[in-house]
Design an enzyme around this catalytic site. Structure first.
Site, PDB file in Angstrom:
ATOM      1  N   GLN A   8       4.888 -39.999  35.305  1.00 32.94           N
ATOM      2  CA  GLN A   8       5.921 -39.005  35.005  1.00 32.94           C
ATOM      3  C   GLN A   8       5.356 -37.833  34.214  1.00 32.94           C
ATOM      4  O   GLN A   8       4.196 -37.488  34.378  1.00 32.94           O
ATOM      5  CB  GLN A   8       7.095 -39.690  34.285  1.00 32.94           C
ATOM      6  CG  GLN A   8       7.731 -40.759  35.157  1.00 32.94           C
ATOM      7  CD  GLN A   8       8.165 -41.965  34.378  1.00 32.94           C
ATOM      8  OE1 GLN A   8       7.503 -42.417  33.473  1.00 32.94           O
ATOM      9  NE2 GLN A   8       9.293 -42.515  34.741  1.00 32.94           N
TER      10      GLN A   8
ATOM     11  N   ASP B  30       5.411 -35.231  38.719  1.00 29.11           N
ATOM     12  CA  ASP B  30       5.077 -34.722  40.058  1.00 29.11           C
ATOM     13  C   ASP B  30       4.074 -33.570  40.000  1.00 29.11           C
ATOM     14  O   ASP B  30       4.066 -32.701  40.869  1.00 29.11           O
ATOM     15  CB  ASP B  30       6.339 -34.259  40.809  1.00 29.11           C
ATOM     16  CG  ASP B  30       7.419 -35.310  40.850  1.00 29.11           C
ATOM     17  OD1 ASP B  30       7.113 -36.449  41.245  1.00 29.11           O
ATOM     18  OD2 ASP B  30       8.570 -35.014  40.469  1.00 29.11           O
TER      19      ASP B  30
ATOM     20  N   LYS C 185      -0.871 -35.756  39.420  1.00 25.87           N
ATOM     21  CA  LYS C 185      -1.745 -36.627  38.620  1.00 25.87           C
ATOM     22  C   LYS C 185      -2.574 -37.565  39.490  1.00 25.87           C
ATOM     23  O   LYS C 185      -3.715 -37.885  39.148  1.00 25.87           O
ATOM     24  CB  LYS C 185      -0.902 -37.448  37.635  1.00 25.87           C
ATOM     25  CG  LYS C 185      -0.246 -36.623  36.538  1.00 25.87           C
ATOM     26  CD  LYS C 185       0.528 -37.489  35.568  1.00 25.87           C
ATOM     27  CE  LYS C 185       1.751 -38.137  36.189  1.00 25.87           C
ATOM     28  NZ  LYS C 185       2.760 -37.180  36.662  1.00 25.87           N
TER      29      LYS C 185
ATOM     30  N   GLY D 228       5.563 -42.232  41.187  1.00 27.47           N
ATOM     31  CA  GLY D 228       4.757 -42.361  42.394  1.00 27.47           C
ATOM     32  C   GLY D 228       3.581 -41.413  42.387  1.00 27.47           C
ATOM     33  O   GLY D 228       3.690 -40.275  41.940  1.00 27.47           O
ATOM     34  N   HIS D 229       2.435 -41.905  42.838  1.00 25.76           N
ATOM     35  CA  HIS D 229       1.238 -41.080  42.973  1.00 25.76           C
ATOM     36  C   HIS D 229       0.798 -41.101  44.429  1.00 25.76           C
ATOM     37  O   HIS D 229       0.753 -42.159  45.053  1.00 25.76           O
ATOM     38  CB  HIS D 229       0.097 -41.616  42.106  1.00 25.76           C
ATOM     39  CG  HIS D 229       0.322 -41.443  40.641  1.00 25.76           C
ATOM     40  ND1 HIS D 229      -0.444 -42.067  39.690  1.00 25.76           N
ATOM     41  CD2 HIS D 229       1.225 -40.704  39.961  1.00 25.76           C
ATOM     42  CE1 HIS D 229      -0.019 -41.729  38.479  1.00 25.76           C
ATOM     43  NE2 HIS D 229       0.990 -40.914  38.632  1.00 25.76           N
TER      44      HIS D 229
END
Length: 431
Positions: free
Chosen positions: A225, A13, A16, A40-41
């Site tokens: 991650q 988080d 990225k 998730g991005h």
């Protein structure tokens, strides 16, 4: 041409998505090398928000090849849903813009069921904090040599044999957890139905990437991650099920380590973590609440509230070493605007001993008390700054002190979710 690996250098988080998107404009290929759709991005492009889970961040950029490597575990049904969602936002995805490695293991429905059953069984004990999406069980099947991979979808006889091998392992396991056996015929029917919808994306990723590299194309290797969730070097057992550190970029897509020219570590200006596990600098006070509110600290995938704390220089120095980080991208500096005093963890007290690293043993990690260095904050806004000259003097001092403590220079500085609000110090793609 330089090839760049992007890794999270904390517990994930770190921002990225924005940085990969910022870099992908100058890359020819964006290759995802580990993890699953548990990560998730979030990308913000011209005010529009894109939430990606399995797809590489480069898919939103036209004219790029996006790759899902063999180091990823892939839920094919989830991927098709994500592709459809992105298409509705005006992004075209085709076999010319997306390739999936033929040896990528598939996450099947029973993987998620096992994941959730285990967490439920552990509800009175110590939970790992899994997202319940089947990531871990799929990786287990991969190393247990019973995974069903992309290439297996192309032949019915092979597929049935692979399913039978998987069920020999999973049905006894499910029985022990009080879960009904897997419906073999229904599973095979599901796989046969989805095969033609996804197989046209499959290809020899290792071959294509090596050819691209030899022809001088720039490759951006994208991790999910963070390094503190690495199965070997993270805060075990509260980790993910794959290697997250930069070395995985080579094996996760099938190129040699010599293909990596620059490792960029993404680091928040403070620290967050989702789920269970040690967190030495965690704040259970007004400052922690303020960091969470200002930073909008909720997971892209799960929506879970992130735990917040001060910047931990010991941990980041550690992850910079294990990933061979050449430079960091410091994100969310603007979240620290308005704090009168900022704290940075410079070491730990473990039963009266001072340590400059986080020990491996879980019981020792739990007993580590952070040793802080205080710095003056700033009242001015850094949000949207695009030049060093736009930053307050105390913000610059904070960044410089972070560099000293982690023994790694800042290459990029991010001051908002917008991709343009980035200060470039060192170009990772420079030859």
């Amino acid at each position: 041409m330089a090839n760049v690996v992007v890794v999270g250098a904390q517990w994930g988080d770190e921002g990225k998505g924005k940085i990969v998107d910022w870099l992908s404009e100058r890359a020819d290929v964006i290759a995802r090398f580990q993890g699953g759709h548990n990560a998730g991005h979030t990308l913000v492009i011209d005010g529009e928000v894109f939430k990606l889970h399995a797809l590489p961040s480069g898919v939103v950029r036209g004219g790029k090849l996006s790759v899902i490597g063999n180091g990823v575990v892939l839920d094919p049904w989830n991927l098709l849903e994500e592709i459809e969602t992105i298409r509705k936002q005006g992004v075209e995805i085709s076999p010319e813009t997306l390739m999936i490695a033929e040896n990528t293991p598939l996450i099947l429905p029973f993987h998620g069921e096992l994941d959730r059953a285990r967490e439920e069984a552990a509800r009175k004990g110590t939970k790992i904090g899994t997202t319940g999406r089947g990531i871990g069980p799929c990786y287990e099947d991969k190393v247990g040599r019973r995974a069903i991979r992309m290439a297996d979808l192309g032949d019915a006889a092979t597929l049935e044999a692979r399913v039978d091998r998987a069920l020999q392992h999973h049905d006894p396991l499910r029985k022990g957890l009080g879960v009904a056996p897997i419906d073999r015929e229904a599973l095979i029917a599901q796989l046969c139905e989805i095969a033609p919808k996804i197989l046209h994306y499959a290809g020899p990723v290792w071959k294509v990437l090596n050819e691209k590299r030899k022809s001088g194309k720039r490759i951006l290797f994208e991790g999910a991650q963070g390094a503190l969730l690495d199965i070997d070097f993270g805060t075990y057992p509260f980790v993910t099920s794959s290697n997250v550190i930069a070395g995985q970029a080579a094996t996760g897509v099938g190129v040699g380590p010599g293909a990596i020219d620059f490792v960029l570590g993404i680091v928040k200006a403070y620290t967050t973590r989702v789920g269970e596990g040690p967190f030495p600098t965690e704040l259970d006070d007004a400052d922690g609440q303020r960091l969470g509110e200002r930073g909008h600290e909720f997971g892209t995938t799960t929506g879970r509230k992130r735990r917040c704390g001060w910047f931990d220089a010991c941990l980041v120095r550690q992850t910079c070493a294990t990933s061979g980080v050449n430079g960091i991208s410091l994100t969310k500096l603007d979240v620290l605007d308005g704090f009168e005093v900022l704290k940075i963890c410079v070491g730990y007290d473990l039963d009266g001993r001072r340590l400059d690293y986080l020990p491996t043993a879980a019981d020792q990690q739990a007993r580590c008390v952070p040793i802080y260095e205080e710095m003056p904050g700033w009242s001015e806004s850094t949000e949207g700054a695009r030049r060093w000259a736009d930053l307050p003097a105390n913000a610059i001092k904070y960044v410089k002190r972070v560099e000293e403590l982690i023994d790694c220079p800042v290459a990029l500085l991010s001051t908002s979710p917008e991709r343009e609000d980035t200060i470039l110090v060192t170009d990772p793609f420079a030859d």
